[in-house]
Design a protein around this motif. Sequence first.
Motif, PDB file in Angstrom:
ATOM      1  N   GLU A 228       0.836  -1.194   0.000  1.00 46.89           N
ATOM      2  CA  GLU A 228       0.000   0.000   0.000  1.00 46.89           C
ATOM      3  C   GLU A 228       0.871   1.245   0.000  1.00 46.89           C
ATOM      4  O   GLU A 228       1.792   1.365   0.802  1.00 46.89           O
ATOM      5  CB  GLU A 228      -0.927  -0.018   1.221  1.00 46.89           C
ATOM      6  CG  GLU A 228      -1.895  -1.199   1.215  1.00 46.89           C
ATOM      7  CD  GLU A 228      -2.761  -1.228   2.460  1.00 46.89           C
ATOM      8  OE1 GLU A 228      -2.573  -0.343   3.316  1.00 46.89           O
ATOM      9  OE2 GLU A 228      -3.605  -2.135   2.561  1.00 46.89           O
TER      10      GLU A 228
ATOM     11  N   ASN B  16       0.582   5.641  -1.177  1.00 46.17           N
ATOM     12  CA  ASN B  16      -0.213   6.745  -1.724  1.00 46.17           C
ATOM     13  C   ASN B  16       0.516   7.533  -2.798  1.00 46.17           C
ATOM     14  O   ASN B  16       0.166   8.658  -3.111  1.00 46.17           O
ATOM     15  CB  ASN B  16      -0.638   7.697  -0.594  1.00 46.17           C
ATOM     16  CG  ASN B  16      -1.636   7.046   0.347  1.00 46.17           C
ATOM     17  OD1 ASN B  16      -2.493   6.294  -0.090  1.00 46.17           O
ATOM     18  ND2 ASN B  16      -1.500   7.322   1.628  1.00 46.17           N
TER      19      ASN B  16
ATOM     20  N   LYS C  77      -2.539   3.761  -5.596  1.00 46.85           N
ATOM     21  CA  LYS C  77      -2.428   3.558  -4.162  1.00 46.85           C
ATOM     22  C   LYS C  77      -1.908   2.180  -3.769  1.00 46.85           C
ATOM     23  O   LYS C  77      -1.740   1.906  -2.594  1.00 46.85           O
ATOM     24  CB  LYS C  77      -3.790   3.778  -3.497  1.00 46.85           C
ATOM     25  CG  LYS C  77      -4.290   5.216  -3.592  1.00 46.85           C
ATOM     26  CD  LYS C  77      -5.585   5.383  -2.810  1.00 46.85           C
ATOM     27  CE  LYS C  77      -6.071   6.843  -2.869  1.00 46.85           C
ATOM     28  NZ  LYS C  77      -7.325   7.038  -2.118  1.00 46.85           N
TER      29      LYS C  77
END
Length: 427
Positions: A365, A367, A397
Amino acid sequence: MTRFGQWIKNINSTGINNDKLKFINFIAVSDSDDSYLKKEWKSKAKKLRLIYIIFIFSVVLISFFPLFLPPNEQTKWTQSFLNIGINIFVFVVLILDYFLRWITYPIRAGKFSSMPLLFFPLTGVSLLMIISLLPTTFSVFAKFIDENDPFVKLINVFSIVKIIRLLLLLKVIPTFDIFSTIFAKNKFLLINVFIFVFIMAVIFSLLIYSVEGGTKWISVEEYATLNGIDIDKIPPDIIKNGKIEVPINNKILNFGDALYFTFVTITTIGYGDITPTTSLGRVVVIIDAILGIIIFAIPSGIITGSFIVEIQEKYKNKKNIQKQKEIEKLSFAERFYINMKSKTINLVHKNHEHKSSEIKKIIIENNASQDQNNIIYEKLANKLEQTNIRNYSINNKKIEIDVLNIEEIDENFFKLIELLELKWKIN
């Protein structure tokens, strides 16, 4: 936001993905590593890098011309319009050279600096390049300075500072590249050693100046003997109460002399132009010299030891790469036999016929943007066996990588994930 501001923002955010900037960076910084260039650009980049090195070297060398002239001719040449014109040309070239290093800095800074263009002027290389520009800047204004002004001669002497720019070209030579790596790795220790040397030199200079500086009173006869003259030829005005005041050491008349003498002693050069005349001064010099030998052995040992390690490491890496290339040329049967003997067959051959239930999904994960995640995936994939990657997907993401055998993943893969501070899990 202005167009210039938007341009700066674009370079900061996409610089590490820009192939053209990478191409310019390879040429402008005389890089010896071409692994980040497109394969079809490498040959052309190397040729242009060589041309650029020769050009910068020639431009800087031309600016050294006044140093080859007799001292009496240097002032005239420094103030001539031809010299000023040459220095303007050198100044423009070095400014453009600085600008190229500036706009390509995001390539060298990587993703760990959010606004690398703002921080480049504060880097060591930037400061060195600015210092190397100063002599050229001063030379442009030499015409407006009185030819008898000592500053004119200082300009010529100070011009040697431009050799700093030439030193930056040596990175392309493997030996000097190793030295730059050594200094980069050990800079904290080396800087502290040299700071300690400087502090020690100042302390010993004060000691030398306190015992060898100043004056003493001697008899008229002793003065005549020391100077090889008759007593009746001694000026009466220097005689006071039958004695004459003379320097304790006529070679150490100020703190600058003491500092110079201390550095010559501490580095064990010992020109012999200044020698101690007092017993206490000789004791100070002995201690100074012994400490100099001990202290300078530290950086010498660090550099020598690190140089040997770097050479061995580069040779080892080169040998491993060559061995890997040779292994890749072998047939599967040959590799199978070799690895059966070493019991590491699972590191060379991966069975692609795993059942889907055995496939593990590594979910990372993040961003970051799509482009940034593409770069992260490339770095992570380098730590995985390509035959162990079944499939992968990337979005803004998340990065998902399907692997055939989770147990065969190199532990450095997970270390890299932790280094990049990424959140991850295995399904």
